[in-house]
Design a protein around this motif. Structure first.
Motif, PDB file in Angstrom:
ATOM      1  N   LEU B 231       1.035  -0.940  -0.325  1.00 35.34           N
ATOM      2  CA  LEU B 231       0.173   0.072   0.028  1.00 35.34           C
ATOM      3  C   LEU B 231       0.321   1.038   0.415  1.00 35.34           C
ATOM      4  O   LEU B 231       1.297   1.640   1.273  1.00 35.34           O
ATOM      5  N   ALA B 232       0.887   1.663  -0.863  1.00 31.05           N
ATOM      6  CA  ALA B 232       1.306   3.922  -0.947  1.00 31.05           C
ATOM      7  C   ALA B 232       0.816   4.269  -1.337  1.00 31.05           C
ATOM      8  O   ALA B 232      -0.043   4.333  -2.256  1.00 31.05           O
ATOM      9  N   HIS B 233       1.073   5.200  -0.764  1.00 31.26           N
ATOM     10  CA  HIS B 233       0.136   6.934  -0.568  1.00 31.26           C
ATOM     11  C   HIS B 233       0.981   7.095  -1.480  1.00 31.26           C
ATOM     12  O   HIS B 233       2.878   8.216  -1.886  1.00 31.26           O
ATOM     13  N   GLY B 234       0.733   7.961  -2.685  1.00 31.07           N
ATOM     14  CA  GLY B 234       1.475   8.392  -3.676  1.00 31.07           C
ATOM     15  C   GLY B 234       0.655   8.975  -4.865  1.00 31.07           C
ATOM     16  O   GLY B 234      -0.329   9.019  -5.099  1.00 31.07           O
ATOM     17  N   TRP B 235       1.122  10.209  -5.754  1.00 27.62           N
ATOM     18  CA  TRP B 235       1.183  10.292  -7.015  1.00 27.62           C
ATOM     19  C   TRP B 235       0.598   9.732  -7.542  1.00 27.62           C
ATOM     20  O   TRP B 235       0.874   8.195  -7.623  1.00 27.62           O
ATOM     21  N   GLY B 236      -0.171   9.696  -8.846  1.00 29.10           N
ATOM     22  CA  GLY B 236      -1.012   8.599 -10.166  1.00 29.10           C
ATOM     23  C   GLY B 236       0.410   8.671 -10.231  1.00 29.10           C
ATOM     24  O   GLY B 236       0.180   7.474 -11.077  1.00 29.10           O
ATOM     25  N   GLY B 237       0.866   9.299 -11.269  1.00 29.62           N
ATOM     26  CA  GLY B 237       1.347   8.831 -12.448  1.00 29.62           C
ATOM     27  C   GLY B 237       2.680   7.741 -12.179  1.00 29.62           C
ATOM     28  O   GLY B 237       2.776   6.408 -12.817  1.00 29.62           O
ATOM     29  N   PRO B 238       3.695   7.811 -10.903  1.00 26.02           N
ATOM     30  CA  PRO B 238       4.466   6.926 -10.059  1.00 26.02           C
ATOM     31  C   PRO B 238       3.580   5.524 -10.205  1.00 26.02           C
ATOM     32  O   PRO B 238       4.385   4.666 -10.681  1.00 26.02           O
ATOM     33  N   VAL B 239       2.182   5.565 -10.246  1.00 24.88           N
ATOM     34  CA  VAL B 239       1.502   4.027  -9.760  1.00 24.88           C
ATOM     35  C   VAL B 239       1.825   3.704 -11.640  1.00 24.88           C
ATOM     36  O   VAL B 239       1.167   2.248 -10.805  1.00 24.88           O
ATOM     37  N   ALA B 240       1.182   4.419 -11.993  1.00 28.57           N
ATOM     38  CA  ALA B 240       1.179   4.074 -13.310  1.00 28.57           C
ATOM     39  C   ALA B 240       1.804   3.273 -14.236  1.00 28.57           C
ATOM     40  O   ALA B 240       2.024   2.378 -14.968  1.00 28.57           O
ATOM     41  N   ARG B 241       3.069   4.025 -13.646  1.00 28.59           N
ATOM     42  CA  ARG B 241       4.700   3.507 -13.761  1.00 28.59           C
ATOM     43  C   ARG B 241       4.291   1.700 -13.431  1.00 28.59           C
ATOM     44  O   ARG B 241       4.899   1.091 -13.853  1.00 28.59           O
ATOM     45  N   ALA B 242       4.319   2.096 -12.428  1.00 29.69           N
ATOM     46  CA  ALA B 242       3.941   0.766 -11.342  1.00 29.69           C
ATOM     47  C   ALA B 242       3.243  -0.212 -12.261  1.00 29.69           C
ATOM     48  O   ALA B 242       3.756  -1.524 -12.230  1.00 29.69           O
ATOM     49  N   MET B 243       2.311   0.234 -12.422  1.00 32.02           N
ATOM     50  CA  MET B 243       1.657  -0.439 -12.544  1.00 32.02           C
ATOM     51  C   MET B 243       1.712  -1.593 -13.991  1.00 32.02           C
ATOM     52  O   MET B 243       2.035  -2.349 -14.192  1.00 32.02           O
ATOM     53  N   ALA B 244       2.531  -1.081 -14.896  1.00 32.11           N
ATOM     54  CA  ALA B 244       3.154  -1.150 -15.484  1.00 32.11           C
ATOM     55  C   ALA B 244       4.200  -2.673 -15.954  1.00 32.11           C
ATOM     56  O   ALA B 244       4.186  -3.749 -16.308  1.00 32.11           O
ATOM     57  N   GLU B 245       4.340  -1.964 -15.142  1.00 32.08           N
ATOM     58  CA  GLU B 245       5.423  -2.867 -14.570  1.00 32.08           C
ATOM     59  C   GLU B 245       4.898  -4.831 -14.146  1.00 32.08           C
ATOM     60  O   GLU B 245       5.615  -5.306 -13.873  1.00 32.08           O
ATOM     61  N   ARG B 246       3.850  -4.491 -13.532  1.00 31.17           N
ATOM     62  CA  ARG B 246       3.084  -5.247 -12.231  1.00 31.17           C
ATOM     63  C   ARG B 246       1.902  -5.186 -12.751  1.00 31.17           C
ATOM     64  O   ARG B 246       0.904  -4.137 -11.907  1.00 31.17           O
ATOM     65  N   PRO B 247       0.726  -5.701 -13.731  1.00 29.91           N
ATOM     66  CA  PRO B 247      -0.304  -5.334 -13.396  1.00 29.91           C
ATOM     67  C   PRO B 247      -1.042  -5.962 -12.166  1.00 29.91           C
ATOM     68  O   PRO B 247      -2.517  -5.104 -12.396  1.00 29.91           O
ATOM     69  N   SER B 248      -0.939  -6.488 -11.049  1.00 19.35           N
ATOM     70  CA  SER B 248      -1.568  -6.561 -10.444  1.00 19.35           C
ATOM     71  C   SER B 248      -1.487  -5.366  -9.184  1.00 19.35           C
ATOM     72  O   SER B 248      -2.719  -4.916  -8.023  1.00 19.35           O
ATOM     73  N   ILE B 249      -1.207  -4.328  -9.602  1.00 22.66           N
ATOM     74  CA  ILE B 249      -1.013  -2.512  -9.083  1.00 22.66           C
ATOM     75  C   ILE B 249      -2.207  -2.516  -9.259  1.00 22.66           C
ATOM     76  O   ILE B 249      -2.490  -1.854 -10.685  1.00 22.66           O
ATOM     77  N   LYS B 250      -2.712  -1.504  -8.023  1.00 20.97           N
ATOM     78  CA  LYS B 250      -4.215  -0.876  -8.679  1.00 20.97           C
ATOM     79  C   LYS B 250      -4.227   0.926  -8.270  1.00 20.97           C
ATOM     80  O   LYS B 250      -3.727   1.251  -7.197  1.00 20.97           O
ATOM     81  N   TYR B 251      -4.957   1.503  -7.899  1.00 14.46           N
ATOM     82  CA  TYR B 251      -4.925   2.604  -8.154  1.00 14.46           C
ATOM     83  C   TYR B 251      -6.168   3.336  -6.961  1.00 14.46           C
ATOM     84  O   TYR B 251      -7.272   2.796  -8.111  1.00 14.46           O
TER      85      TYR B 251
END
Lengths: 273, 353
Positions: B231-251
């Motif tokens: 669980l990471a409190h953060g800005w959407g952009g970096p989370v979107a980058r993380a999604m590209a590498e690990r599809p189970s990540i959601k925002y």
């Protein structure tokens, strides 16, 4: 020696070091404007605010960290320096280069490398769990222990180099004489070696203690910014809050502590400045 | 003794060599010619090839210098750095910089793309008439989470207080953003100036601290990918980058609401090329340029027509383009005046606790 040889350095230090420092001292008596500027109403308010237990705790924390770091560096650095100084001459160079190689890389990069070593799926845990020494990973990154590891790693060379310089000059025949006179190993070390290399120990301890007292990158990166040292507080006041006056006051109190500490330390260890 | 001191000197030199933070400080600013544009922006905040295109189009050279926080930007300009033409402060920093007299007045006739702003970015309270700034990239602050581990999709900030995820939570290392989480989950404004409210927000955050692995504003996308945090409190952009590498990540933006932000283009008062600077601002706001920027950086563009040009997976990603229903519950961070001292103290106490 003619005195004018000092002039270039004095000019340099005067303009680029003492003048800014003096300016900072004055700023530390000013106050923060509403939008982060400096208001020139001089008072002791910043220093009074610092007497708060909140800030005293931060200073105390930093002192504890710096002291432990220095002690660990001495403990690790002494045997290493002794070994290097007693090695054959051509090996000494090799060992010294190895001690200094880390300086060829930026400190920030080296600190990041520690993240890769210490993290849950990092090198440390891969090895420890691969060897079956532990079932669960060691959660060490982002703890105080990680900060200490980083500080000791970063400042160890500052301990080793002056110790090496001192031990290298140590007259072996004096040590041999002590053995010949049936001194025990402990008293050879304590009563012969240590007094002779004391200047190196003092220099090493100061060179480690002072910068680790003001460290701020290591607590942020390896400690996960979960706790503050004085360096973080100064950085925070200057860069985030933009309260330059209070930040300056924090810095000056730190400087005062270091100066008192150094003078006291040199007095105690019987050395003239 | 000589050896001792030379060793001491050697060590000091080595020490200095080891810790110089940023050496390239845009040193050549004084050699500026009339055909060079100096752009002061966030690191990794320029789309690929865009500057080269502008250089060709306008027949100028663009020099980029970067900063890593709004405060660093302000600090550098306040301490007398001149020579920059265009900069990218965030919303609340625009008003501070304007009050400090650092910004030039924009000539909107030279920036026609201002008419294409997204509706929710028009006439923002910190600069309703675009006198000094035009929104450029924008987004929200929410929670990035690994849906393989956090199986019930969270809809509230309270998930960051769930003991089940002890040691698997990261928070931004940013006092206003962290307090925003506590304040909004207490149903208060994230710009509260009330001492008692800030104090209880601090108590709430102190109770969360044992669960928090770290406070970071830079690393959380990597930590999500590596599974170090879930669980990471953060800005959407970096989370979107993380999604590209690990599809189970959601925002998700929690139902209590949180921070909405916009980085804005400004022309500096000290700019010696104001016309060129405004031409550059207009260029960055162009729909195609904006779309390319969004596709690469994964931050939403302020140009509403760019939506038609970005790929569907970008447009439909709530970490990049928040749905309208989310925008309604967001709040801008504004300057809290003297109350910043209360936040400052509370933050320091949080770090000590």
């Amino acid at each position: 020696m003619p005195d004018w040889l000092l002039a270039p350095t004095l000019l340099w230090m005067g303009v680029f070091f003492f003048a800014p420092l003096f300016l900072m001292l004055i700023i530390s008596f000013a106050s923060r404007g509403t939008y982060g500027g400096i208001e020139w109403t001089l008072s002791f308010a910043n220093y009074r605010a610092l007497a708060d237990t909140l800030y005293l705790q931060i200073y105390f924390r930093s002192l504890v960290f710096a002291t432990i770091t220095t002690a660990l560096c001495l403990l690790l650095g002494f045997p290493l320096a002794y070994h290097i100084a007693r090695a054959p001459a051509r090996w000494q160079g090799v060992w010294l280069i190895l001690v200094m190689i880390p300086f060829w890389t930026n400190f920030l990069v080296r600190t990041y490398a520690w993240i890769f070593i210490l993290r849950t799926e990092g090198l440390l845990n891969t090895v420890v769990m691969g060897l079956g020494l532990r079932q669960d990973p060691i959660e060490i990154l982002y703890t105080d222990a990680a900060v200490l590891i980083g500080l000791v790693y970063g400042y160890l060379p500052f301990m080793v180099l002056p110790l090496y310089a001192a031990i290298e000059r140590l007259d072996v025949s004096v040590v041999e004489a002590a053995w010949d006179l049936y001194a025990s190993g402990w008293s050879v070390f304590w009563r012969v070696v240590l007094p002779l290399v004391k200047p190196g120990v003092i220099a090493g301890c100061l060179l480690v203690f002072i910068p680790s007292l003001g460290a701020f990158i290591t607590p942020d990166l390896l400690g996960g910014a979960r706790s503050m040292m004085v360096g973080n507080l100064i950085q925070h006041e200057y860069l985030v809050i933009r309260d330059w006056p209070f930040g300056s006051a924090v810095a000056f109190v730190l400087m005062g502590m270091v100066m008192l500490g150094v003078v006291g330390y040199l007095k105690l260890s019987g050395r003239k400045m | 003794m000589v050896k001792f001191f030379s060793m001491l000197l050697l060590c000091s030199v080595l020490y200095l060599a080891g810790c110089q933070p940023d050496a390239d400080d845009a040193a050549q600013k004084t050699t500026q010619t009339s055909r060079t544009l100096y752009y002061f922006t966030w690191s990794d905040y320029v789309g690929p090839g865009l500057l080269a295109d502008f250089e060709r189009e306008a027949g100028v050279k663009v020099v980029v210098d970067t900063f890593s926080s709004n405060e660093e930007l302000l600090g550098k300009l306040q301490s007398g750095a001149t020579g920059y033409d265009v900069a990218v402060p965030s919303d609340y920093m625009v008003s501070i910089m304007a009050q400090q007299g650092l910004l030039a007045e924009l000539d909107l006739a030279k920036i026609p793309n201002v008419d294409l702003l997204e509706e929710q970015l028009q006439r923002l309270p910190f600069d309703p008439d675009y006198r000094h700034s035009i929104p450029y990239l924008w987004g929200t602050v929410g929670i990035g989470y690994d849906s393989d581990v956090v199986q019930t999709p969270p809809d509230s900030w309270s998930v960051l207080w769930d003991p089940q995820y002890k040691g698997k939570i990261s928070m931004l290392n940013d006092q206003r953003e962290v307090f925003a989480v506590a304040l909004r989950s207490m149903g208060k404004s994230l710009n509260s100036r009330d001492p008692a409210t800030i104090e209880s927000a601090k108590a709430k955050l102190l109770s969360q601290k044992p669960l928090v692995r770290l406070y970071t504003s830079e690393l959380y996308d990597q930590l999500l990918v590596s599974g170090e945090v879930v669980l990471a409190h953060g800005w959407g952009g970096p989370v979107a980058r993380a999604m590209a590498e690990r599809p189970s990540i959601k925002y998700v933006v929690p139902k209590e609401g949180g921070t909405i932000w916009a980085d804005c283009l400004v022309v500096l008062k000290s700019s010696r090329n104001k016309d060129l600077a405004m031409q550059f601002v207009n260029y960055l706001l162009d729909r195609e340029v904006a779309a390319r920027t969004t596709e690469r950086l994964l931050f939403a563009s302020s140009n509403r027509e760019a939506r038609a040009l970005v790929p569907a997976h970008v447009l439909e990603n709530p970490a990049i383009y928040p749905p309208d229903s989310v925008i309604d519950r967001m709040e801008w961070i504004t300057d809290v005046g003297e109350a910043i001292k209360l936040y400052d103290r509370a933050w320091t106490e949080l770090k000590l606790g």
